[in-house]
Design an enzyme around this catalytic site. Sequence first.
Site, PDB file in Angstrom:
ATOM      1  CB  CYS A  19      -0.902  -0.045   1.239  1.00  0.00           C
ATOM      2  SG  CYS A  19      -1.756   1.482   1.609  1.00  0.00           S
ATOM      3  CB  CYS A  53       0.461   1.698   4.125  1.00  0.00           C
ATOM      4  SG  CYS A  53      -1.269   1.253   4.129  1.00  0.00           S
TER       5      CYS A  53
END
Length: 144
Positions: free
Chosen positions: A67, A70
């Site tokens: 991600c 993230c």
Amino acid sequence: MSTFNSRCPHCGGVNRVPTERVCESPSCGKCQEPLLDGKPIEGTSLNYHAILKSDLPIVIDFWAPWCNPCVGFAPVFEDVAANFKGQVRFVKINTEVEQQLASEHQIRSIPTVKVLKNGQLLDVINGALPKSQFEQWLRSALSK
């Protein structure tokens, strides 16, 4: 006496921590740095429930290595953890590895950040924020 293993966020060494001593700010046996404060610690199914027993509020970042938001948020989370050393415990839970914990928390999108105190949810936010906005949100969440 039950224990859990925790990887030191400073040197990477694995330490066995008695669950009854989580509130005593344990140090790494290898580098003597604090195991649970100052840097985010890796949350696992083995240590998560013991960490929840902490006297300190807990900020959990649910993330995954694939991600991009993230990965971009990780340095922000680490910087804020350093700013709140001794006041709040910061935990990162990799949702790819710890799918049971992600399911338990009903994580539907990442990054998701939750703030808990005494096992009770204070606030949750989905998505990455810049450092100043994240700190502002966290201060607001902790005051609830």
